[in-house]
Design a protein around this motif. Structure first.
Motif, short mmCIF file in Angstrom:
data_model
loop_
_atom_site.label_atom_id
_atom_site.label_comp_id
_atom_site.label_asym_id
_atom_site.label_seq_id
_atom_site.Cartn_x
_atom_site.Cartn_y
_atom_site.Cartn_z
N ARG A 72 0.83 -1.19 0.00
CA ARG A 72 0.00 0.00 0.00
C ARG A 72 0.87 1.25 0.00
NH1 ARG A 72 -4.29 -0.37 4.47
NH2 ARG A 72 -3.04 1.24 5.40
N TYR A 73 1.90 1.28 0.79
CA TYR A 73 2.79 2.43 0.87
C TYR A 73 3.50 2.65 -0.46
CZ TYR A 73 6.47 5.57 2.34
OH TYR A 73 7.32 6.63 2.43
N THR A 74 3.98 1.58 -1.07
CA THR A 74 4.68 1.68 -2.35
C THR A 74 3.75 2.23 -3.42
OG1 THR A 74 6.05 -0.20 -1.74
CG2 THR A 74 6.00 0.40 -4.07
N CYS A 75 2.51 1.77 -3.47
CA CYS A 75 1.56 2.28 -4.45
C CYS A 75 1.32 3.76 -4.25
CB CYS A 75 0.24 1.51 -4.40
SG CYS A 75 0.40 -0.18 -4.97
N HIS A 76 1.18 4.18 -3.00
CA HIS A 76 0.94 5.58 -2.71
C HIS A 76 2.13 6.43 -3.17
CE1 HIS A 76 -0.34 9.23 -0.80
NE2 HIS A 76 0.77 9.26 -0.09
N VAL A 77 3.33 5.99 -2.88
CA VAL A 77 4.53 6.73 -3.29
C VAL A 77 4.64 6.74 -4.81
CG1 VAL A 77 7.04 6.72 -3.23
CG2 VAL A 77 5.76 6.34 -1.14
N THR A 78 4.36 5.63 -5.44
CA THR A 78 4.43 5.56 -6.89
C THR A 78 3.44 6.53 -7.53
OG1 THR A 78 5.07 3.25 -6.75
CG2 THR A 78 4.27 4.02 -8.87
N MET A 79 2.23 6.60 -7.00
CA MET A 79 1.25 7.54 -7.54
C MET A 79 1.71 8.97 -7.31
SD MET A 79 -2.42 5.83 -6.69
CE MET A 79 -3.29 7.20 -7.40
N HIS A 80 2.30 9.25 -6.16
CA HIS A 80 2.78 10.60 -5.87
C HIS A 80 3.87 11.00 -6.86
CE1 HIS A 80 3.56 14.15 -3.53
NE2 HIS A 80 4.84 13.82 -3.43
N ILE A 81 4.80 10.11 -7.11
CA ILE A 81 5.86 10.38 -8.07
C ILE A 81 5.27 10.56 -9.46
CG2 ILE A 81 7.89 9.40 -9.22
CD1 ILE A 81 8.61 8.15 -6.49
N GLY A 82 4.26 9.80 -9.79
CA GLY A 82 3.60 9.93 -11.09
C GLY A 82 2.99 11.30 -11.28
N TYR A 83 2.34 11.83 -10.24
CA TYR A 83 1.76 13.16 -10.34
C TYR A 83 2.83 14.23 -10.47
CZ TYR A 83 -2.91 11.44 -9.33
OH TYR A 83 -4.11 10.80 -9.40
N GLU A 84 3.94 14.07 -9.75
CA GLU A 84 5.04 15.04 -9.88
C GLU A 84 5.59 15.04 -11.30
OE1 GLU A 84 7.96 14.27 -6.92
OE2 GLU A 84 6.70 15.00 -5.28
N ALA A 85 5.75 13.86 -11.86
CA ALA A 85 6.23 13.78 -13.24
C ALA A 85 5.23 14.42 -14.20
CB ALA A 85 6.48 12.32 -13.62
N LEU A 86 3.96 14.19 -13.96
CA LEU A 86 2.92 14.78 -14.81
C LEU A 86 2.94 16.30 -14.69
CD1 LEU A 86 0.55 14.28 -16.72
CD2 LEU A 86 -0.93 14.21 -14.71
N TYR A 87 3.11 16.83 -13.48
CA TYR A 87 3.17 18.28 -13.29
C TYR A 87 4.38 18.88 -13.99
CZ TYR A 87 -0.55 18.35 -9.82
OH TYR A 87 -1.76 18.26 -9.19
N PHE A 88 5.42 18.10 -14.18
CA PHE A 88 6.61 18.58 -14.91
C PHE A 88 6.45 18.39 -16.41
CE2 PHE A 88 10.68 17.77 -16.97
CZ PHE A 88 11.33 18.95 -16.70
N LEU A 89 6.06 17.19 -16.82
CA LEU A 89 6.03 16.86 -18.25
C LEU A 89 4.93 17.59 -19.02
CD1 LEU A 89 6.76 13.03 -18.19
CD2 LEU A 89 8.29 14.88 -18.88
N ALA A 90 3.78 17.77 -18.43
CA ALA A 90 2.68 18.40 -19.15
C ALA A 90 3.01 19.84 -19.56
CB ALA A 90 1.40 18.34 -18.32
N PRO A 91 3.40 20.72 -18.65
CA PRO A 91 3.68 22.09 -19.10
C PRO A 91 4.92 22.20 -19.98
CG PRO A 91 4.13 21.88 -16.75
CD PRO A 91 3.49 20.60 -17.19
N TYR A 92 5.98 21.44 -19.66
CA TYR A 92 7.19 21.55 -20.46
C TYR A 92 7.03 20.85 -21.81
CZ TYR A 92 9.63 23.98 -16.82
OH TYR A 92 10.01 24.94 -15.91
N GLY A 93 6.21 19.82 -21.88
CA GLY A 93 5.89 19.21 -23.17
C GLY A 93 5.11 20.17 -24.05
N ALA A 94 4.14 20.85 -23.46
CA ALA A 94 3.37 21.85 -24.21
C ALA A 94 4.27 23.02 -24.62
CB ALA A 94 2.19 22.34 -23.37
#
Length: 175
Positions: A8-30
């Motif tokens: 459960r902890y690993t999934c939570h951390v993985t999702m958190h890292i995923g959102y951070e990557a999305l917050y970086f990749l989406a604006p810089y990709g655009a």
């Protein structure tokens, strides 16, 4: 049924890292897509359309609101306006002295919009990257046999776009 806390902890951390990557990749990709459009349009038509400059600025402001706060976006707008006015004055001065437009108004507006992304402290880095890239291309064209004179015009927008894409990486690398 037994629950494994580590899973459960690993999934939570993985999702958190995923959102951070999305917050970086989406604006810089655009931003990358917008910068490619700036480069292509400036190469083909010799202009940077106002709507592209506005899109770069709006995307930068949206990124600031999401990653920092609304107050940071107000400060960024003020700094972008100051940079825009400074480069507009330099553009006008150069034109008065040389009677040649060395920097187009689209370039000036793009620099103002880029300031929202890199801040005032990043503008010299952006300009350095753009100038070195432009001089490299001019030198390459000269070596390839193209006649380069004082009045030879090379669109600067693609180099400014390259500088805008590269500057955040350089700022991050330099700390």
């Amino acid at each position: 049924m037994r629950h494994d806390v580590r899973t459960r902890y690993t999934c939570h951390v993985t999702m958190h890292i995923g959102y951070e990557a999305l917050y970086f990749l989406a604006p810089y990709g655009a931003l990358y897509v917008l910068c490619c459009a700036v480069a292509l349009i400036d190469l083909r038509h010799g202009i940077i359309p106002d709507w592209l400059n506005l899109a770069v600025a709006a995307l930068g402001l949206a990124n600031l609101v999401v990653t920092e706060c609304a107050a940071a976006s107000v400060s960024a707008i003020v700094m972008a306006c100051l940079v825009g006015v400074l480069f507009w004055l330099l553009q006008r001065l150069y034109f008065r002295l040389r009677h040649v437009s060395g920097l187009g108004l689209g370039d000036v507006k793009f620099l103002a919009a880029a300031t929202i992304w890199v801040g005032v402290a990043g503008v010299p880095t952006l300009l350095l990257i753009a100038a070195v890239a432009a001089l490299s291309v001019a030198g390459g064209l000269q070596l390839a046999g193209h006649e380069m004179k004082r009045r030879t015009s090379i669109p600067f927008g693609p180099f400014l776009a390259l500088g805008l894409i590269a500057t955040p990486a350089v700022q991050s690398w330099l700390g």
